[in-house]
Design a protein around this motif. Structure first.
Motif: not given
Length: 358
Positions: A169, A173, A233
Motif C-alpha cells: 500500500s 500511494r 489510493y
C-alpha cells in the motif's frame, strides 16, 4: 463474544488484522508473541498480550479460554529452516489449543503453484514457486494435525494484502503521487488483492461458525479491479489520476498476433541462413533474398516500436485476466463500501499512537 488467539500478531498483517478485529463487538483479540520485545507495539496500542511459543511445555496456557486460533506466523530462512519452523509451530499449537477451537491458518495464493503473477492463475499439480511449495507443506501439516485432534481447520489462501500498515500500500500511494499528472495504463481486469479489513472479517467468520471448515481463496469479494485500487489510493492521497484502460490482449495486440510471434523467430532463423537459401533458391526464385530481408526488418521494426511504446507508458499492474480458483468466503462484505469507517478509525488510532511516542 469469541476470544481469538492470534499467533504472529506482531507481523505486518497479523497486527493490522488484530486492530480491525478489536473494533468488533463479537470478538476479543488475544495477541500471542514470543517475547515482550516483539509485543511492544501491540502493548503500546493497548492490547493485553500473552508471551511464549507453541512449543513451550506450558503452551496450553497461551491459548487458555480461547475459542479459536488464527496462525499468522511467517517463518523465514532456507527451505529446510522454514519447514523445521513450521513443525515447531503448527503441530504443538494445534495440540495446545482448547478442544473444539478451530485452527485458522493464513496461507497464500502462491500455494496454487503458479510461477509468477504473469502466468495463468490456476492450480498447478507441482508448484512452480518455492514459497508456494512451503505454504503447501504448512497447509498439509494443519489439515493432518487438526484431523488428529478432531478440530476444524480453515486454510485461507490470501491474496496480495493491502492496508494501512502494508508495504504494498505504501508503494501504491507513492505511485499515485508520482503519476498524478501522467496517464496510467491499467488492465480492465479483477485484481488478486485483499485488504486486512477483509481478512479480519474472514477470521471472525471462521471463529463465529459462519463458514464451513476447509480451504478458501481469500481475495476481496466482490473483487476490486485494478482501476478500483488505483483510484482508491489516489483519493486517499488527494491527487488526481488519469486512467487509460488496457484491454485483455493489450500486450499481445501491441507485439503482434500469436502467429506473428511464432513467425518472427522463424524468419530470423531463415534470415540467418540466407546465404544457403539464396544459393539454392536464388536462381529459381529471383528476388527472394530481398523479400526475406524486407519482411524480417519490417517485423522487427514493428516489434521494437511496440516495445518502445509500452516502456514509455506507466503500466504498474499485471494485465492478467486469470480468475483464481477455490472457494470464496460468504461472510465477507464489499470492502469498497464497508471498509472506510473502520479504516478511518484505525488511521486515527495509529496517528494518536505515533504522537504519544514522541
Amino acid at each position: 463474544m469469541k476470544k481469538v488467539a492470534i499467533l504472529g500478531a506482531n507481523g505486518q498483517v497479523g497486527c493490522e488484522v488484530a486492530l480491525f478485529l478489536r473494533q468488533r463487538d463479537d470478538i476479543e483479540v488475544v495477541p500471542i508473541c514470543r517475547n515482550r520485545q516483539g509485543s511492544a507495539f501491540l502493548r503500546h496500542m493497548g492490547f493485553s498480550c500473552r508471551h511464549g511459543s507453541a512449543s513451550d511445555p506450558n503452551a496450553q496456557e497461551l491459548f487458555e479460554d480461547c475459542s479459536a486460533v488464527a496462525d499468522f506466523t511467517l517463518p523465514t530462512g532456507s527451505a529446510v529452516e522454514v519447514r523445521r519452523a513450521f513443525n515447531a509451530i503448527i503441530p504443538p499449537a494445534v495440540q495446545a489449543a482448547p478442544a473444539r477451537a478451530p485452527y485458522i491458518y493464513l496461507s497464500s495464493i502462491t500455494a496454487f503453484g503458479f510461477p509468477d503473477f504473469r502466468s495463468p492463475l490456476r492450480h498447478y499439480r507441482f508448484s512452480r514457486n518455492s514459497y508456494g511449495t512451503l505454504k503447501r507443506y504448512a497447509e498439509k501439516l494443519v489439515v493432518k494435525h487438526c484431523a488428529g485432534t478432531s478440530r476444524d481447520a480453515f486454510v485461507l489462501r490470501v491474496g496480495v494484502v493491502h492496508g494501512e500498515m502494508q508495504a504494498v500500500s505504501r508503494k501504491l500511494r507513492q505511485l499515485v503521487r508520482d503519476t498524478a499528472t501522467d496517464p496510467v495504463y491499467i488492465p480492465d481486469a479483477p485484481s488478486y488483492s485483499v485488504f486486512a479489513y477483509s481478512i479480519a472479517e474472514a477470521v471472525a467468520g471462521a471463529a463465529l461458525g459462519r463458514e464451513d471448515p476447509g480451504h478458501y481463496t481469500l481475495v476481496s469479494e466482490p473483487a476490486w479491479s485494478w482501476e478500483d485500487l488505483h483510484r482508491y489510493y489516489a483519493r486517499e492521497e488527494g491527487v488526481p489520476c488519469r486512467v487509460e484502460r488496457l484491454p485483455a490482449d493489450a500486450e499481445r495486440s501491441a507485439l503482434g498476433s500469436v502467429a506473428d510471434r511464432f513467425v518472427a523467430p522463424l524468419l530470423g532463423l531463415v534470415w540467418r541462413q540466407k546465404d544457403v537459401i539464396a544459393g539454392y533458391a536464388g536462381a529459381r526464385l529471383p528476388g527472394i533474398e530481398d523479400v526475406m530481408r524486407a519482411r524480417y526488418h519490417q517485423r522487427n521494426a514493428r516489434r521494437e516500436l511496440a516495445l518502445g511504446e509500452m516502456r514509455a507508458q506507466q503500466r504498474p499492474y499485471n494485465n492478467n485476466r486469470s480468475v483464481l480458483p477455490g472457494r470464496r468466503m460468504t461472510c465477507l462484505s464489499d470492502s469498497r463500501v464497508t471498509m472506510a469507517p473502520a479504516a478511518e478509525k484505525l488511521r486515527a488510532e495509529l496517528a494518536a499512537a505515533q504522537h504519544a511516542r514522541r
